[in-house]
Design a protein around this motif. Structure first.
Motif, PDB file in Angstrom:
ATOM      1  N   LEU A  13       0.794  -1.229   0.000  1.00  0.00           N
ATOM      2  CA  LEU A  13       0.000   0.000   0.000  1.00  0.00           C
ATOM      3  C   LEU A  13       0.826   1.278   0.000  1.00  0.00           C
ATOM      4  CD1 LEU A  13      -2.738  -1.000   2.608  1.00  0.00           C
ATOM      5  CD2 LEU A  13      -2.947  -0.958   0.113  1.00  0.00           C
ATOM      6  N   LEU A  14       2.145   1.182   0.123  1.00  0.00           N
ATOM      7  CA  LEU A  14       2.982   2.362   0.283  1.00  0.00           C
ATOM      8  C   LEU A  14       3.303   2.997  -1.077  1.00  0.00           C
ATOM      9  CD1 LEU A  14       4.378   4.133   2.351  1.00  0.00           C
ATOM     10  CD2 LEU A  14       6.342   2.594   2.283  1.00  0.00           C
ATOM     11  N   PHE A  15       2.298   3.588  -1.688  1.00  0.00           N
ATOM     12  CA  PHE A  15       2.481   4.259  -2.972  1.00  0.00           C
ATOM     13  C   PHE A  15       3.074   5.652  -2.729  1.00  0.00           C
ATOM     14  CE2 PHE A  15      -0.856   1.155  -3.794  1.00  0.00           C
ATOM     15  CZ  PHE A  15      -0.488   0.619  -5.021  1.00  0.00           C
ATOM     16  N   GLU A  16       4.312   5.697  -2.295  1.00  0.00           N
ATOM     17  CA  GLU A  16       5.010   6.949  -2.058  1.00  0.00           C
ATOM     18  C   GLU A  16       6.345   6.907  -2.786  1.00  0.00           C
ATOM     19  OE1 GLU A  16       4.176   9.780  -0.578  1.00  0.00           O
ATOM     20  OE2 GLU A  16       2.175   9.107   0.051  1.00  0.00           O
ATOM     21  N   LYS A  17       6.730   8.046  -3.374  1.00  0.00           N
ATOM     22  CA  LYS A  17       7.846   8.030  -4.316  1.00  0.00           C
ATOM     23  C   LYS A  17       9.190   7.591  -3.732  1.00  0.00           C
ATOM     24  CE  LYS A  17       8.316  13.106  -4.154  1.00  0.00           C
ATOM     25  NZ  LYS A  17       8.266  14.329  -5.001  1.00  0.00           N
ATOM     26  N   PRO A  18       9.557   7.896  -2.477  1.00  0.00           N
ATOM     27  CA  PRO A  18      10.863   7.393  -2.011  1.00  0.00           C
ATOM     28  C   PRO A  18      10.923   5.862  -2.018  1.00  0.00           C
ATOM     29  CG  PRO A  18      10.080   9.147  -0.577  1.00  0.00           C
ATOM     30  CD  PRO A  18       8.927   8.765  -1.464  1.00  0.00           C
ATOM     31  N   TYR A  19       9.847   5.237  -1.582  1.00  0.00           N
ATOM     32  CA  TYR A  19       9.775   3.772  -1.568  1.00  0.00           C
ATOM     33  C   TYR A  19       9.740   3.222  -2.989  1.00  0.00           C
ATOM     34  CZ  TYR A  19       7.388  -0.786  -1.051  1.00  0.00           C
ATOM     35  OH  TYR A  19       7.009  -2.110  -1.135  1.00  0.00           O
ATOM     36  N   CYS A  20       8.888   3.786  -3.831  1.00  0.00           N
ATOM     37  CA  CYS A  20       8.776   3.301  -5.210  1.00  0.00           C
ATOM     38  C   CYS A  20      10.085   3.483  -5.970  1.00  0.00           C
ATOM     39  CB  CYS A  20       7.636   4.024  -5.933  1.00  0.00           C
ATOM     40  SG  CYS A  20       5.981   3.582  -5.325  1.00  0.00           S
ATOM     41  N   ARG A  21      10.762   4.586  -5.720  1.00  0.00           N
ATOM     42  CA  ARG A  21      12.030   4.814  -6.414  1.00  0.00           C
ATOM     43  C   ARG A  21      13.092   3.798  -5.994  1.00  0.00           C
ATOM     44  NH1 ARG A  21      12.578  11.487  -6.611  1.00  0.00           N
ATOM     45  NH2 ARG A  21      10.823  11.788  -8.084  1.00  0.00           N
ATOM     46  N   GLU A  22      13.104   3.416  -4.727  1.00  0.00           N
ATOM     47  CA  GLU A  22      14.068   2.397  -4.307  1.00  0.00           C
ATOM     48  C   GLU A  22      13.752   1.055  -4.956  1.00  0.00           C
ATOM     49  OE1 GLU A  22      16.114   0.323  -0.386  1.00  0.00           O
ATOM     50  OE2 GLU A  22      15.436   2.396  -0.342  1.00  0.00           O
ATOM     51  N   LEU A  23      12.464   0.731  -5.100  1.00  0.00           N
ATOM     52  CA  LEU A  23      12.106  -0.519  -5.767  1.00  0.00           C
ATOM     53  C   LEU A  23      12.482  -0.474  -7.245  1.00  0.00           C
ATOM     54  CD1 LEU A  23       8.669  -1.633  -4.266  1.00  0.00           C
ATOM     55  CD2 LEU A  23      11.005  -2.064  -3.473  1.00  0.00           C
ATOM     56  N   ILE A  24      12.291   0.671  -7.903  1.00  0.00           N
ATOM     57  CA  ILE A  24      12.708   0.808  -9.299  1.00  0.00           C
ATOM     58  C   ILE A  24      14.215   0.601  -9.413  1.00  0.00           C
ATOM     59  CG2 ILE A  24      12.954   2.433 -11.222  1.00  0.00           C
ATOM     60  CD1 ILE A  24      10.282   3.681 -10.321  1.00  0.00           C
ATOM     61  N   ASP A  25      14.968   1.234  -8.524  1.00  0.00           N
ATOM     62  CA  ASP A  25      16.425   1.078  -8.556  1.00  0.00           C
ATOM     63  C   ASP A  25      16.833  -0.372  -8.299  1.00  0.00           C
ATOM     64  OD1 ASP A  25      16.665   3.776  -9.030  1.00  0.00           O
ATOM     65  OD2 ASP A  25      17.116   4.306  -6.951  1.00  0.00           O
ATOM     66  N   LEU A  26      16.133  -1.043  -7.393  1.00  0.00           N
ATOM     67  CA  LEU A  26      16.437  -2.445  -7.102  1.00  0.00           C
ATOM     68  C   LEU A  26      16.164  -3.323  -8.313  1.00  0.00           C
ATOM     69  CD1 LEU A  26      17.210  -4.691  -5.085  1.00  0.00           C
ATOM     70  CD2 LEU A  26      14.792  -4.768  -4.397  1.00  0.00           C
ATOM     71  N   GLY A  27      15.013  -3.124  -8.964  1.00  0.00           N
ATOM     72  CA  GLY A  27      14.692  -3.904 -10.160  1.00  0.00           C
ATOM     73  C   GLY A  27      15.707  -3.689 -11.262  1.00  0.00           C
ATOM     74  N   TYR A  28      16.115  -2.439 -11.442  1.00  0.00           N
ATOM     75  CA  TYR A  28      17.114  -2.120 -12.465  1.00  0.00           C
ATOM     76  C   TYR A  28      18.440  -2.817 -12.152  1.00  0.00           C
ATOM     77  CZ  TYR A  28      20.283   0.653 -15.374  1.00  0.00           C
ATOM     78  OH  TYR A  28      21.241   1.058 -16.273  1.00  0.00           O
ATOM     79  N   ALA A  29      18.883  -2.727 -10.898  1.00  0.00           N
ATOM     80  CA  ALA A  29      20.161  -3.327 -10.516  1.00  0.00           C
ATOM     81  C   ALA A  29      20.116  -4.852 -10.641  1.00  0.00           C
ATOM     82  CB  ALA A  29      20.518  -2.914  -9.085  1.00  0.00           C
ATOM     83  N   ASP A  30      19.009  -5.467 -10.220  1.00  0.00           N
ATOM     84  CA  ASP A  30      18.900  -6.927 -10.298  1.00  0.00           C
ATOM     85  C   ASP A  30      18.972  -7.411 -11.738  1.00  0.00           C
ATOM     86  OD1 ASP A  30      18.703  -7.168  -7.569  1.00  0.00           O
ATOM     87  OD2 ASP A  30      16.525  -7.420  -7.536  1.00  0.00           O
ATOM     88  N   ALA A  31      18.288  -6.697 -12.638  1.00  0.00           N
ATOM     89  CA  ALA A  31      18.301  -7.113 -14.046  1.00  0.00           C
ATOM     90  C   ALA A  31      19.659  -6.846 -14.693  1.00  0.00           C
ATOM     91  CB  ALA A  31      17.193  -6.391 -14.812  1.00  0.00           C
TER      92      ALA A  31
END
Length: 393
Positions: free
Chosen positions: A356-374
């Motif tokens: 439920l945490l649709f807030e940009k600091p959290y979402c941006r960290e998940l985007i960065d994590l997905g990018y790094a993992d791939a």
């Protein structure tokens, strides 16, 4: 590896499952793939299947199919700037009104307020999708040969069936399996709202004669639609840390689980467990087929229904629940009050926050994590796409 400027050849499938705000991770993975593959080309997936928040990301790729990198940039712009109020009403007035309706229903028999249908009001999300996703462009992508089919999963509350609403090229048949149905449709905002309607939290959506909720419910075979559409290779973007073996049990007696911990456990079961089991089943089928000589399959005619489908799973390298716990203070005040009351700030309650945490600091960290993992698997990703590209050099 130099792939050159090449057209799409084989049917590459993409599956993005649900997970609420966790779907920001999918955007990071797509961003990496857009960088790994040649630029300026259409999105590389001829078959796209999504459920819950993954259905929204899937539709964005279909709508903006002519340019993959542009589609991913649009997705990233939205997810990297998300705030809770873009998805559901989190203001004091709106939430207080909803809570009063629940109080009336539970303790006064619904007198004066009617029976509430959900804990949170997602009117802001519907407005956002209407502004940013012109779904009529999906057919343009199909007509241009950029997309073979897109499937959006939803769960029927009356029928109890997992329904895959699909839009695709002419001649794709509907299907009916045990508790699973494939239904041709013109994908629109209602399908996305229905597919992402987390039970109890968000309102179900009526499509035709039935109300539908989150597409991850009762979805026992998430890879099935992509295989039905003829995908030869399927990329699956997960939203839970890959588990190696059985997690250790606690060494000391645990306290009674909070409502948030129970809720997070239920949501994880809905969103995540079916995909893992389905991939295990598909891998076993592939291993069995590898033991059967190809001429035997051809002679018996089994090649029409039994074929190898290669898969690649990219999943978080970190615990997303633990990441969410670090950003819990970014919730608006009314949501912090609600989450604290449910026990989400206690140990074991972070999983509920992560959805439920649709807030940009959290979402941006998940985007960065997905990018790094791939990107850590860059060579493997490029090799996986190689058979789907013609003339690679």
């Amino acid at each position: 590896m130099d792939m050159g400027d090449v057209p799409i050849k084989a049917k590459m499938g993409l599956i993005m499952s649900g997970g609420g705000a966790r779907a920001a991770y999918q955007v990071g993975v797509l961003k990496a793939i857009a960088q790994i593959l040649p630029g300026g080309h259409p999105q590389p997936f001829q078959i796209i299947c999504g459920a819950s928040a993954g259905a929204i990301n899937s539709t964005a790729l279909a709508v903006y199919a002519p340019n993959f990198r542009n589609a991913v940039r649009r997705l990233e712009k939205v997810w990297a700037n998300f705030q809770v109020h873009h998805v559901f009403r989190a203001d004091t007035t709106g939430m207080l009104r909803n809570w009063l309706r629940w109080w009336s229903a539970l303790f006064m028999g619904g007198m004066g307020g009617g029976i509430p249908v959900a804990l949170l009001d997602r009117a802001p999300l519907r407005a956002l999708l209407a502004r940013t996703l012109p779904c009529e462009r999906i057919q343009d992508a199909i007509d241009a040969g950029l997309l073979h089919a897109i499937s959006i999963a939803a769960s029927g509350y009356s029928s109890g069936q997992s329904v895959n609403f699909f839009q695709g090229a002419d001649g794709i048949p509907t299907w009916r399996r045990a508790s699973r149905v494939g239904c041709a449709a013109r994908i629109g905002i209602d399908h996305l709202m229905a597919s992402s309607a987390i039970p109890f939290l968000f309102e179900a959506v009526r499509i035709n004669r039935e109300y539908f909720g989150d597409g991850s419910m009762r979805q026992i075979a998430p890879t099935s639609p992509a295989i039905h559409f003829g995908a030869d290779r399927i990329l699956v973007i997960g939203v839970r840390q890959e588990r190696n073996g059985t997690p250790p049990r606690a060494n000391q007696p645990s306290e009674y689980p909070s409502l948030a911990q129970i809720g997070g456990h239920v949501l994880s079961s809905i969103f995540l467990d079916a995909m893992e089991a389905d991939l295990e089943r598909l891998n076993r089928i592939n291993e069995t087929l590898s033991l059967i000589p190809s001429h035997v399959l051809i002679d018996t005619g089994k090649h029409a229904t039994l074929r190898r489908v290669d898969t690649l799973l990219i999943a978080p390298s970190q615990d997303i629940g633990a990441i969410a716990a670090r950003y819990k203070h970014h919730f608006p005040r009314p949501m912090r009050f609600l989450m604290r009351g449910l026990g989400a700030y206690r140990r074991g309650g972070a999983d509920l926050l992560s959805y439920l945490l649709f807030e940009k600091p959290y979402c941006r960290e998940l985007i960065d994590l997905g990018y790094a993992d791939a990107m850590r698997r860059r060579e493997q990703v490029a090799e996986f796409f190689r058979p789907a590209l013609a003339g690679a050099g």
